[in-house]
Motif scaffolding. Structure first.
Motif, PDB file in Angstrom:
ATOM      1  N   ARG A   4      61.634   9.276 -21.015  1.00  0.00           N
ATOM      2  CA  ARG A   4      61.299  10.624 -20.894  1.00  0.00           C
ATOM      3  C   ARG A   4      62.139  11.315 -19.470  1.00  0.00           C
ATOM      4  O   ARG A   4      62.583  10.421 -18.812  1.00  0.00           O
ATOM      5  N   GLN A   5      62.538  12.535 -19.651  1.00  0.00           N
ATOM      6  CA  GLN A   5      63.103  13.120 -18.644  1.00  0.00           C
ATOM      7  C   GLN A   5      61.923  13.461 -17.677  1.00  0.00           C
ATOM      8  O   GLN A   5      60.654  13.546 -17.678  1.00  0.00           O
ATOM      9  N   TRP A   6      62.226  13.449 -16.174  1.00  0.00           N
ATOM     10  CA  TRP A   6      61.374  13.717 -15.084  1.00  0.00           C
ATOM     11  C   TRP A   6      60.727  15.154 -15.327  1.00  0.00           C
ATOM     12  O   TRP A   6      61.693  16.280 -15.776  1.00  0.00           O
ATOM     13  N   GLU A  13      51.621  12.578 -19.298  1.00  0.00           N
ATOM     14  CA  GLU A  13      51.245  11.557 -20.245  1.00  0.00           C
ATOM     15  C   GLU A  13      50.588  10.251 -19.718  1.00  0.00           C
ATOM     16  O   GLU A  13      50.113   9.502 -20.219  1.00  0.00           O
ATOM     17  N   ALA A  14      51.506   9.882 -18.437  1.00  0.00           N
ATOM     18  CA  ALA A  14      51.212   8.602 -17.830  1.00  0.00           C
ATOM     19  C   ALA A  14      49.666   8.880 -17.318  1.00  0.00           C
ATOM     20  O   ALA A  14      48.946   7.672 -17.549  1.00  0.00           O
ATOM     21  N   LEU A  21      54.123   4.854 -14.104  1.00  0.00           N
ATOM     22  CA  LEU A  21      55.561   5.382 -14.520  1.00  0.00           C
ATOM     23  C   LEU A  21      56.683   4.367 -14.093  1.00  0.00           C
ATOM     24  O   LEU A  21      56.338   3.787 -13.060  1.00  0.00           O
ATOM     25  N   LEU A  22      57.461   4.071 -14.837  1.00  0.00           N
ATOM     26  CA  LEU A  22      58.708   3.081 -14.599  1.00  0.00           C
ATOM     27  C   LEU A  22      59.959   4.205 -14.449  1.00  0.00           C
ATOM     28  O   LEU A  22      60.285   4.675 -15.660  1.00  0.00           O
ATOM     29  N   ASP A  52      55.227   0.141 -24.386  1.00  0.00           N
ATOM     30  CA  ASP A  52      53.791  -0.074 -24.725  1.00  0.00           C
ATOM     31  C   ASP A  52      52.794  -0.129 -23.363  1.00  0.00           C
ATOM     32  O   ASP A  52      51.905   0.205 -23.378  1.00  0.00           O
ATOM     33  N   ARG A  53      53.415  -0.275 -22.134  1.00  0.00           N
ATOM     34  CA  ARG A  53      52.668  -0.205 -20.934  1.00  0.00           C
ATOM     35  C   ARG A  53      53.076   0.646 -19.892  1.00  0.00           C
ATOM     36  O   ARG A  53      52.339   0.709 -18.827  1.00  0.00           O
ATOM     37  N   PHE A  54      54.062   1.656 -20.104  1.00  0.00           N
ATOM     38  CA  PHE A  54      54.695   2.272 -19.065  1.00  0.00           C
ATOM     39  C   PHE A  54      55.052   3.750 -19.802  1.00  0.00           C
ATOM     40  O   PHE A  54      55.373   3.750 -20.723  1.00  0.00           O
ATOM     41  N   VAL A  55      55.210   4.664 -18.842  1.00  0.00           N
ATOM     42  CA  VAL A  55      56.118   5.792 -19.491  1.00  0.00           C
ATOM     43  C   VAL A  55      57.448   5.771 -18.608  1.00  0.00           C
ATOM     44  O   VAL A  55      57.320   5.928 -17.558  1.00  0.00           O
TER      45      VAL A  55
END
Length: 601
Positions: A4-6, A13-14, A21-22, A52-55
């Motif tokens: 994703r873009q910032w 979404e997160a 967020l990663l 699966d576990r981060f945006v």
């Protein structure tokens, strides 16, 4: 990878998925960013573990330096060091709770598992940790002076505000104490050009007449020009040298370095044929290789070609023989190439120029033949994005070079870039966009350095460009001031981040704060309006405690302070456009020959 873009949507979404967020922050010419991308982000196992576990949010630090500054502070607070790629784990509101730089694939996979476990089982501990990081980042900034008593914001400053020349002399002495008196520059490897520091030494020389300051600038400029950091075939400078003698560079070429170094060699133009030649070649390199189809200047060239660093630029002795035949041995001597002792990897050499050859015509022919063959090799990628601040520096440097040499093509290129910035980056509301690509402007807002550097470029062009420069400085005053004489790096109505950066420390270029002070002084010099000089004094005086404590990395502000001292003494008269006269074209001005020391003004 599902990048994703910032954006507010990514953060939302997160929040909706209840995952962290990663945030991966890097830039196009970053070698280890490419390594981590190939090792981890292009790996299906790693990508699945992240998706699966981060945006996952990808940030170009050159497009969003505000985000980079905020999360670099956090990374430094957590690890004690920083760098790129920067890897940050954060709450959906952007609050960081863990960060690092490059992680090998196996380590990174374990880290992803550990962060996921902590998120699902120790959320409150992470929240406390994040709050502590933000607090440490906010409190870790420098201490500034209160200048509003001596120079209130709603009134004029005293006729000659007390910028202490003793502080400037001490700063110059500190820089010389860290100078490499053999190879030039400062410190040891890796060695960077550090143009803000060299600019300050030149400015201090103009005021003090201390020849040792000019001597070190000349030494550094000569050693860089003769080393491998300078492209001995086609001109232009690489980002930095991996050794203290400027021999083997990290091969990426950045617009801001070449703009700043063009300025430096233009200032030294009359000091010797070597400096004049390097200025000419660097200007030609910018115009030929960095110019975009839209008329601006691209950001950078990669260090790697086809994944191999230096592939385009390095030469084996056998390759020299193949291209040059009977001239190979002579050329090897000129370029410092030893067949049995190559200076680079895999038996290859980076070309240097230990001294000028006696046979200039033969040397020119050899360079032409080698350059022609090199152009047939695979070439490094170019990052075509147009960064407002760096284009402002390029405009200023080309205007400086053109005004000293009369080079019409440089002046025309500077004007074309300025026209692009006005046409594409400058909105009807007076706001400046930071980045464009292929004629499309990014949503990334301009930061302080963009407004200030572009204003400087416009002021150097003079004539009709003075009005848009003044409009940009009004934006600086209105939206970037801290209310106490200094500046924030982001506008008052910019996106709210976990902290609002305000940094006086130089990077490869002068800080946005220093550029703003310099732009204000240039505006005073051009217009004669005292309010510009007052604003510049407040900015410099507010930062004086940091300047005194850390002169090595506040050289940009020290240069501005030198200009202010000259202004106070009457050496820089106001309302005269930096002592220039009208040239061959309306709006162009050529610097008057003012004598030996004044030529560096």
């Amino acid at each position: 990878m599902d990048w994703r873009q910032w954006s507010p949507e990514a953060l939302a979404e997160a929040e909706r998925r209840d995952v962290p967020l990663l945030i991966s922050i890097g830039y196009s010419t970053c070698h280890w960013c490419h390594v981590m991308a190939h090792e981890s982000f292009e790996d299906k196992v790693v990508a699945a573990a992240i998706n699966d576990r981060f945006v996952a949010v990808k940030v170009d630090r050159e497009e969003r330096p505000d985000l980079d500054a905020v999360y670099m502070q956090a990374t430094m607070a957590i690890t004690g060091q920083g760098g790129w790629p920067m890897t940050v784990f954060a709450f959906p509101d952007g609050t960081p709770f863990f960060a690092g730089t490059y992680f090998p694939k196996s380590h990174f996979l374990r880290l992803l598992d550990a962060v996921h476990s902590a998120w699902t089982g120790q959320r409150e501990e992470l929240r406390h940790q994040g709050s502590a990081i933000v607090e440490a980042s906010a409190q870790g900034g420098p201490a500034f002076a209160d200048v509003t008593v001596a120079c209130p914001l709603d009134g004029p400053c005293p006729p000659a505000p007390p910028i202490r020349t003793g502080m400037l002399d001490a700063a110059a002495a500190t820089l010389l104490a860290s100078a490499d008196t053999v190879h030039g520059g400062f410190g040891t490897a890796p060695k960077f050009p550090s143009v803000p520091a060299l600019r300050f030494l030149l400015d201090a020389y103009v005021r003090s007449g201390d020849g040792s300051l000019l001597d070190h600038v000349r030494l550094t400029a000569e050693r860089m020009a003769r080393g491998g950091i300078y492209d001995q075939l086609e001109g232009g400078f690489a980002r930095y040298s991996t050794d203290e003698a400027w021999s083997v560079p990290h091969f990426e070429k950045m617009l801001y370095d070449n703009a700043e170094l063009l300025w430096l060699y233009s200032r030294l133009y009359g000091e010797g044929e070597l400096f004049a030649r390097v200025a000419d070649e660097t200007a030609a390199f910018l115009l030929e290789h960095f110019t975009t189809a839209e008329g601006g200047f691209a950001a950078a060239f990669d260090a790697d070609t086809d994944g191999v660093e230096g592939l385009t630029y390095a030469w084996t002795y056998a390759e020299l023989e193949e291209v040059l035949g009977e001239d190979a041995a002579w050329a090897a001597g000129v370029f410092g190439v030893e067949a049995a002792n190559p200076n680079f990897e895999h038996g290859a050499n980076v070309l240097e120029l230990p001294e000028d050859p006696e046979d200039g015509a033969r040397w020119a022919a050899v360079r032409h033949r080698l350059a022609a063959v090199r152009r047939e090799r695979p070439q490094p990628g170019r990052d075509d994005k147009v960064v407002a601040a760096w284009n402002g520096l390029a405009i200023a440097a080309l205007a400086e070079y053109g005004s000293r040499t009369g080079a019409r093509d440089a002046l025309l290129a500077a004007e074309r870039a300025a026209e692009l910035l006005v046409r594409l980056h400058l909105g009807e509301d007076g706001r400046l966009a930071r980045v464009s690509l292929d004629g499309a402007v990014s949503e990334a807002p301009g930061i302080l350095e963009d407004y200030a550097a572009v204003a400087i470029g416009f002021l150097r062009l003079g004539g009709a460009w003075i009005a848009p420069a003044r409009a940009l400085l009004e934006q600086v005053r209105e939206r970037f001031g801290d209310g106490l004489g200094g500046f924030h790096d982001t506008a008052s109505d910019a996106e709210s981040l976990v902290t609002r950066p305000a940094d006086v420390h130089d990077g490869p270029t002068a800080s946005g704060w220093a550029l703003a002070a310099s732009a204000l002084l240039e505006a005073w010099q051009v217009t004669g309006e005292e309010t510009y000089k007052d604003d510049a004094w407040r900015a410099i005086a507010r930062a004086e405690p940091v300047m005194t404590a850390n002169p090595r990395f506040t050289a940009g502000l020290h240069s501005a302070a030198e200009a202010l001292v000259r202004a106070q003494s009457g050496e820089l008269p106001a309302g005269h456009g930096n002592l220039r006269v009208e040239s061959h074209r309306p709006g162009w001005e050529i610097a008057l020959p003012l004598g030996k020391r004044a030529a560096y003004v």
